[in-house]
Design an enzyme around this catalytic site. Structure first.
Site, PDB file in Angstrom:
ATOM      1  N   LYS A 262      19.023 -50.832  13.121  1.00 12.35           N
ATOM      2  CA  LYS A 262      18.614 -50.172  14.362  1.00 12.35           C
ATOM      3  C   LYS A 262      18.498 -48.659  14.211  1.00 12.35           C
ATOM      4  CE  LYS A 262      21.790 -51.753  17.142  1.00 12.35           C
ATOM      5  NZ  LYS A 262      22.519 -52.576  16.156  1.00 12.35           N
TER       6      LYS A 262
ATOM      7  N   ARG B 256      25.042 -51.861  26.171  1.00 11.66           N
ATOM      8  CA  ARG B 256      25.694 -52.795  25.248  1.00 11.66           C
ATOM      9  C   ARG B 256      25.998 -54.138  25.909  1.00 11.66           C
ATOM     10  NH1 ARG B 256      27.243 -51.032  20.384  1.00 11.66           N
ATOM     11  NH2 ARG B 256      27.500 -48.804  20.038  1.00 11.66           N
TER      12      ARG B 256
ATOM     13  N   ARG C  98      27.701 -53.112   0.359  1.00 10.01           N
ATOM     14  CA  ARG C  98      27.761 -51.652   0.295  1.00 10.01           C
ATOM     15  C   ARG C  98      29.033 -51.177  -0.410  1.00 10.01           C
ATOM     16  NH1 ARG C  98      25.714 -49.700   6.247  1.00 10.01           N
ATOM     17  NH2 ARG C  98      27.839 -50.281   6.813  1.00 10.01           N
TER      18      ARG C  98
ATOM     19  N   ARG D 218      34.479 -50.131   1.973  1.00 10.15           N
ATOM     20  CA  ARG D 218      35.156 -49.766   3.220  1.00 10.15           C
ATOM     21  C   ARG D 218      35.620 -51.018   3.946  1.00 10.15           C
ATOM     22  NH1 ARG D 218      31.075 -45.938   6.392  1.00 10.15           N
ATOM     23  NH2 ARG D 218      31.441 -47.706   7.733  1.00 10.15           N
TER      24      ARG D 218
ATOM     25  N   ARG E 242      32.580 -58.672  13.569  1.00 10.45           N
ATOM     26  CA  ARG E 242      31.692 -57.804  14.349  1.00 10.45           C
ATOM     27  C   ARG E 242      30.509 -58.594  14.903  1.00 10.45           C
ATOM     28  NH1 ARG E 242      30.110 -53.143  10.425  1.00 10.45           N
ATOM     29  NH2 ARG E 242      28.920 -52.369  12.211  1.00 10.45           N
TER      30      ARG E 242
END
Length: 217
Positions: A13, A88, A127, A160, A171
């Site tokens: 996004k 949201r 990542r 992370r 999430r």
């Protein structure tokens, strides 16, 4: 043009918001940017939000909404805007609709970036971040020459906590619970359009613009 961008974490996004807003010559407005501007500017709303952020709590809806109202009333947003990260949930969407109605306007379109959960996990869980310079690498899309070592500075790469697969899947569950109803809300309003958000960044932008250009003319 007045549009909202929605999609799960990892859908791209932020990247697409930047390109689309640039193509349409409208401001990209994200809640993160608004929070930072208010906090660094020392506004009353910023001071209030900082109290919650410093405690690690979510900023309440009424504070977020007041900040969004202030931002949308600025001169550069009068001819259009792209909202990223707001609304949201359905209550925020209803407040945004009422707010725009008070200004005798409405959203033109809500663009949903559609990507399946496994692809999101692949994007985010791959990542690796450099402890020294902060550069982000990706095990599949942009791997370092030597595993675990940053090409840019030789620093150690690490994963992370919020990029771990179990965190990413959590999430996604939160997104499904809180934000999926928003997609249904805008579908019922007749302004939701979904595009495939897999593939090269440029192709995704072109798909988005193919939907948006006719509305901008």
């Amino acid at each position: 043009m007045r549009l909202v961008l929605v999609g799960p974490p990892g859908a791209g996004k932020g990247t697409q918001a930047q390109f689309i807003a640039s193509h349409l010559s409208i401001p990209k407005i994200s809640t993160g940017d608004i929070f930072r501007a208010n906090v660094s500017g020392g506004t009353e709303l910023g001071k209030l939000a900082k109290q919650y952020m410093d405690r690690g709590d979510l900023v309440p809806d009424e504070v977020t909404i007041a900040m969004v109202r202030d931002r949308l009333s600025e001169d550069d947003a009068q001819e259009g805007f792209l909202l990223d990260g707001f609304p949201r949930n359905v209550p925020q969407a209803e407040i945004l609709k009422k707010m725009l109605s008070e200004w005798d306007t409405k959203l033109d379109i809500v663009l949903e970036l559609v990507v399946d959960n496994d692809e999101v996990v692949r994007r985010l869980a791959g990542r690796r971040t450099c402890r020294s310079c902060g550069k982000v690498w990706h095990l599949v899309f942009d791997p370092p020459a030597k595993e675990g070592v940053c090409d840019a500075c030789g620093g150690e790469l690490f994963q992370r906590d919020d990029d771990r697969e179990e965190t990413v899947r959590h999430r996604l569950q939160v997104y499904e619970r809180d934000t999926s109803p928003l997609v249904s809300f805008y579908a019922d309003e007749g302004i939701l359009v979904g595009i495939d958000a897999t593939g090269p960044v440029e192709e995704i932008t072109e798909r988005a613009m193919a939907v948006l250009r006719p509305l901008a003319d």
